[in-house]
Design an enzyme around this catalytic site. Structure first.
Site, PDB file in Angstrom:
ATOM      1  CB  CYS A 104      22.530 -15.520   9.515  1.00  0.00           C
ATOM      2  SG  CYS A 104      20.993 -14.832   8.867  1.00  0.00           S
ATOM      3  CB  CYS A 186      19.010 -14.263  11.011  1.00  0.00           C
ATOM      4  SG  CYS A 186      20.343 -13.377  10.197  1.00  0.00           S
TER       5      CYS A 186
END
Ligand code: NAG
Ligand code: NAG
Ligand code: NAG
Length: 313
Positions: A104, A186
Site C-alpha cells: 500500500c 490501497c
C-alpha cells in the site's frame, strides 16, 4: 475530511480569450498511441520472454512465473481472433498466470506526464506504476495484432490503429492491466496530471475511463493529486476559427479550475478523501534539471541559494 471545497464558479475564470487576426498554425497535440502503418513489433516473442526472465531473475527476484506459459497464453489470446476482435476476456488466462501484490501507499497513476513520471518514480523508488508490474514490464512499448482472419499468426506488416476498432488487442490488454492495477491500489495513492494540456483530467484517458472507476474507496486512504505545468507556462491552443479570426484560449488546469474540478467532484461523490497540489517542489526541481534556463528555475535556484547563505552565516 475532504480537501478544501471549490466553487464551480471559478471554472469561468480559466479562460483568457484573445482575438487576433492572423493565422498561426498549431501543431496537433494528439497522437495515436499505435501507429497504423506498423505491424507487430519484430521479435516480439523473444522480447516478451526475455523481459519476463529479466523481471523474474533481476527486477523482482524470487517471484515464480512460468514465462513460456505466459507467452503461450498471450499468443493464444491474440492470434486466435481477427486483428480488431480481441477483448479483455481473451487475456484472462494470461492474467491468471501472473498474479501480483503491491504494498500500500506506493501506487502512482499518471496521465500525459510519462517522462516526468519516470523521473519522479526513479527518485522515489517506493512508487510503483503500471509499468513496474510484470504485465506492464513485458508489454511496454510493444505493438501486436493477429492477422485479419483467425490464421494463428501475428501480423508483422500492419496493425490497425486503436481508434479504428473497439476491441484492439493492445488496448484490451492495457485496459485489463490498468483495471487490475487500480483495483489493487490501497493506502495513499498519487496521481500525476498535466496542467498544460486542454484536459488535465480526461474521461477518455486510461486513468479517467478505467483506473478511476476501478479504485476502491474502502481500500484507498487518500487520493493525492499532483498537477504539473510546463515550465514555459500554459499552452495556447486554437479553440474556434471564424472568418479572419482565431480565438486563442490560454488553458490553465489547476486544482481549482478546469477539468480537475470534475475529477475532484467524482472523487467526492464516491467517498474518497483527496488532496491536490500544483507546485510540488520535487516535481518542479525534476523539470528544472532538464531546463535550468527557464525563469521559474532561475528564481527557484536563487531562492535556494539565498537560503543556503542564510544558514551558513
Ligand atoms: C468477433 O468475435 C466474436 C466472438 O468472439 C464473433 O462472434 C465475431 O464474429 C467476431 N468478429 C469478427 C469480425 O471476427
Ligand atoms: C504535458 O503535455 C504536453 C503535450 O503533450 C507535453 O509536451 C508536456 O511535456 C507535458 N508536461 C509534462 C510535465 O509532462
Ligand atoms: C496520506 O496522505 C495524507 C494527505 O496527504 C497525509 O496526511 C498522510 O500522512 C499520508 N499517509 C501516508 C502513510 O503517506
Amino acid at each position: 475530511m475532504e480537501g478544501p471545497t471549490l466553487m464551480p464558479s471559478v471554472k469561468s475564470a480559466c479562460f483568457v480569450i484573445i482575438h487576433i487576426t492572423i493565422w498561426i498554425i498549431v501543431p496537433q497535440l494528439c497522437h495515436s498511441p499505435v501507429q497504423a502503418t506498423f505491424g507487430t513489433t519484430p521479435n516480439i516473442k523473444h522480447i516478451v520472454i526475455g523481459r519476463c526472465f529479466t523481471y523474474t531473475t533481476l527486477v523482482q527476484p524470487g517471484l515464480r512465473y512460468d514465462c513460456e506459459e505466459i507467452w503461450m497464453q498471450f499468443e493464444k489470446a491474440v492470434v486466435q481472433q481477427s486483428s480488431c476482435n480481441v477483448t479483455e476476456e481473451h487475456y484472462f488466462e494470461m492474467f491468471n498466470m501472473m498474479p501480483q501484490i503491491w504494498p500500500c501507499d506506493s501506487f502512482l497513476f499518471w496521465s500525459k506526464t510519462r517522462m516526468l513520471m519516470h523521473r519522479y518514480a526513479a527518485v522515489f523508488s517506493h512508487f510503483w506504476t503500471l509499468e513496474d508490474t510484470l504485465v506492464g514490464y513485458l508489454f511496454n512499448d510493444l505493438i501486436w495484432c493477429g492477422q485479419e482472419e483467425d490464421s494463428g499468426y501475428f501480423d508483422f506488416n500492419y496493425c490497425p490503429a486503436w481508434s479504428t476498432c473497439r476491441t484492439h488487442p493492445v488496448y484490451s490488454l492495457w485496459k485489463q492491466a490498468s483495471q487490475n492495477f487500480a483495483e489493487m491500489a490501497c493506502g495513499n495513492i498519487t496521481v500525476l496530471l498535466n496542467g498544460s494540456i486542454v484536459n488535465a483530467f480526461n474521461r477518455k484517458s486510461m486513468f479517467g475511463s478505467v483506473e478511476l472507476d476501478s479504485l476502491n474507496p474502502q481500500r484507498v486512504n487518500y487520493v493525492n493529486i499532483k498537477v504539473v505545468t510546463n515550465l514555459e507556462g500554459p499552452h495556447m491552443f486554437r479553440q474556434r476559427v471564424e472568418i479572419k479570426q482565431v480565438v486563442w484560449i490560454i488553458q490553465i488546469d489547476s486544482c481549482s479550475q478546469g477539468s480537475i474540478i470534475e475529477l475532484i467532484q467524482i472523487l467526492w461523490t464516491r467517498g474518497f478523501r483527496w488532496t491536490c497540489t500544483e507546485s510540488d517542489l520535487t516535481l518542479v526541481i525534476l523539470q528544472c534539471i532538464q531546463d535550468l534556463n527557464q525563469p521559474r528555475c532561475q528564481m527557484l535556484a536563487n531562492s535556494l541559494l539565498q537560503q543556503k547563505d542564510l544558514t551558513s552565516t
